[in-house]
Design an enzyme around this catalytic site. Sequence first.
Site, PDB file in Angstrom:
ATOM      1  N   ASP A  27       0.768  -1.208  -0.016  1.00  0.00           N
ATOM      2  CA  ASP A  27      -0.065   0.034  -0.001  1.00  0.00           C
ATOM      3  C   ASP A  27       0.605   1.305  -0.067  1.00  0.00           C
ATOM      4  OD1 ASP A  27      -2.179   1.291   0.066  1.00  0.00           O
ATOM      5  OD2 ASP A  27      -2.526   1.457   2.211  1.00  0.00           O
ATOM      6  N   ASN A  75     -10.539  -3.310  -6.022  1.00  0.00           N
ATOM      7  CA  ASN A  75      -9.624  -2.283  -6.882  1.00  0.00           C
ATOM      8  C   ASN A  75     -10.342  -1.866  -8.117  1.00  0.00           C
ATOM      9  OD1 ASN A  75      -6.746  -3.369  -5.528  1.00  0.00           O
ATOM     10  ND2 ASN A  75      -7.698  -1.444  -4.973  1.00  0.00           N
TER      11      ASN A  75
HETATM   12  C1  FPP Z   1      -1.975   0.045  -3.268  1.00  0.00           C
HETATM   13  O1  FPP Z   1      -1.694   1.330  -3.249  1.00  0.00           O
HETATM   14  C2  FPP Z   1      -1.527  -0.593  -4.364  1.00  0.00           C
HETATM   15  C3  FPP Z   1      -2.337  -1.262  -5.524  1.00  0.00           C
HETATM   16  C4  FPP Z   1      -3.989  -1.341  -5.381  1.00  0.00           C
HETATM   17  C5  FPP Z   1      -1.735  -2.116  -6.528  1.00  0.00           C
HETATM   18  C6  FPP Z   1      -0.214  -2.842  -6.206  1.00  0.00           C
HETATM   19  C7  FPP Z   1       0.341  -3.164  -7.567  1.00  0.00           C
HETATM   20  C8  FPP Z   1       1.573  -3.229  -7.725  1.00  0.00           C
HETATM   21  C9  FPP Z   1       2.613  -3.039  -6.578  1.00  0.00           C
HETATM   22  C10 FPP Z   1       1.960  -3.316  -8.885  1.00  0.00           C
HETATM   23  C11 FPP Z   1       1.892  -4.630  -9.610  1.00  0.00           C
HETATM   24  C12 FPP Z   1       2.236  -5.777  -8.980  1.00  0.00           C
HETATM   25  C13 FPP Z   1       3.263  -6.938  -9.391  1.00  0.00           C
HETATM   26  C14 FPP Z   1       3.271  -8.165  -8.657  1.00  0.00           C
HETATM   27  C15 FPP Z   1       4.071  -6.759 -10.426  1.00  0.00           C
HETATM   28  P1  FPP Z   1      -2.770   2.639  -3.651  1.00  0.00           P
HETATM   29  O2  FPP Z   1      -2.992   2.752  -4.911  1.00  0.00           O
HETATM   30  O3  FPP Z   1      -3.725   2.190  -2.911  1.00  0.00           O
HETATM   31  O4  FPP Z   1      -1.866   3.509  -2.805  1.00  0.00           O
HETATM   32  P2  FPP Z   1      -2.519   5.021  -1.904  1.00  0.00           P
HETATM   33  O5  FPP Z   1      -3.376   4.270  -0.903  1.00  0.00           O
HETATM   34  O6  FPP Z   1      -1.308   5.960  -1.705  1.00  0.00           O
HETATM   35  O7  FPP Z   1      -3.434   5.665  -3.099  1.00  0.00           O
END
Ligand code: FPP
Length: 246
Positions: A27, A75
């Site tokens: 996150d 998501n």
């Molecule tokens: C949460 O941060 C993150 C996600 C919903 C996506 C995670 C995806 C990756 C790290 C990349 C793809 C993965 C692989 C395995 C190659 P957020 O966007 O909710 O962050 P925020 O809370 O700061 O908005």
Amino acid sequence: MKLFRSKPKAGAVNFTNLPRHIAIIMDGNGRWAQRNGLPRTAGHAAGAETFRRVATYCKDIGIEYLTVYAFSTENWKRPAPEVQFIMRLLEKYLWEAIEKMEKDRVRMKFFGDVSILSEELQRLIEKTAEISQRYEGCQVNICVNYGGRDEIIRAARLCAEEVLKDGGGKIGMEEFEKHLYSSGIPDPDLIIRPGGEQRLSNFLLYQSAYSELYFTDTLWPDFTERDINKAIAEFQRRNRRYGDIK
Ligand code: FPP
């Protein structure tokens, strides 16, 4: 912002009582991007890079299972371009992983309903599953279109179907767990959530019953091998009683 990070400091990890299974809620990508004046997608790209480094590090220090939350059932509510970007990152990662798996001897599994992903992603997922059968090294589980409640309902449905088909039979923990995505894998010993929030957000709801939880304000793209070491050190200080009094 740490764009260039140092090599792993494996020396700082205590190898006695290592968690067998670490799970991570990756996150903070969006906030990392915002803080650095970049679009959210740049945060996910940096997050994917962090995942590569952390997965390599966990493998190198002897963690047997690593499970990461890449994309939840919730998501899909995000803007379509952001969703597409994350799916592309996954594709890119799988292409690379397929090339490296023979050398790394890493097994890869997917938790979640992948049937609604693009044909290309499904093809890559099948390919990684096929290659994985040959190896017995560290297992990396990537949760995509995954939700803990979804997983529990799915397992309950599959159990009920089995009981109806066989006319009787019992539904106990063992029968139920066979139908979870994590079937055959030990529960996570340690669940790490960077990004400052202190909740599970529908991640491994069944499997986390006795997991040690570790929260940190560090945003996922800034997460390093040192942070893994810190989480492991905290885990090693905890007294796991499983309801007992020892
Ligand atoms: C949460 O941060 C993150 C996600 C919903 C996506 C995670 C995806 C990756 C790290 C990349 C793809 C993965 C692989 C395995 C190659 P957020 O966007 O909710 O962050 P925020 O809370 O700061 O908005």
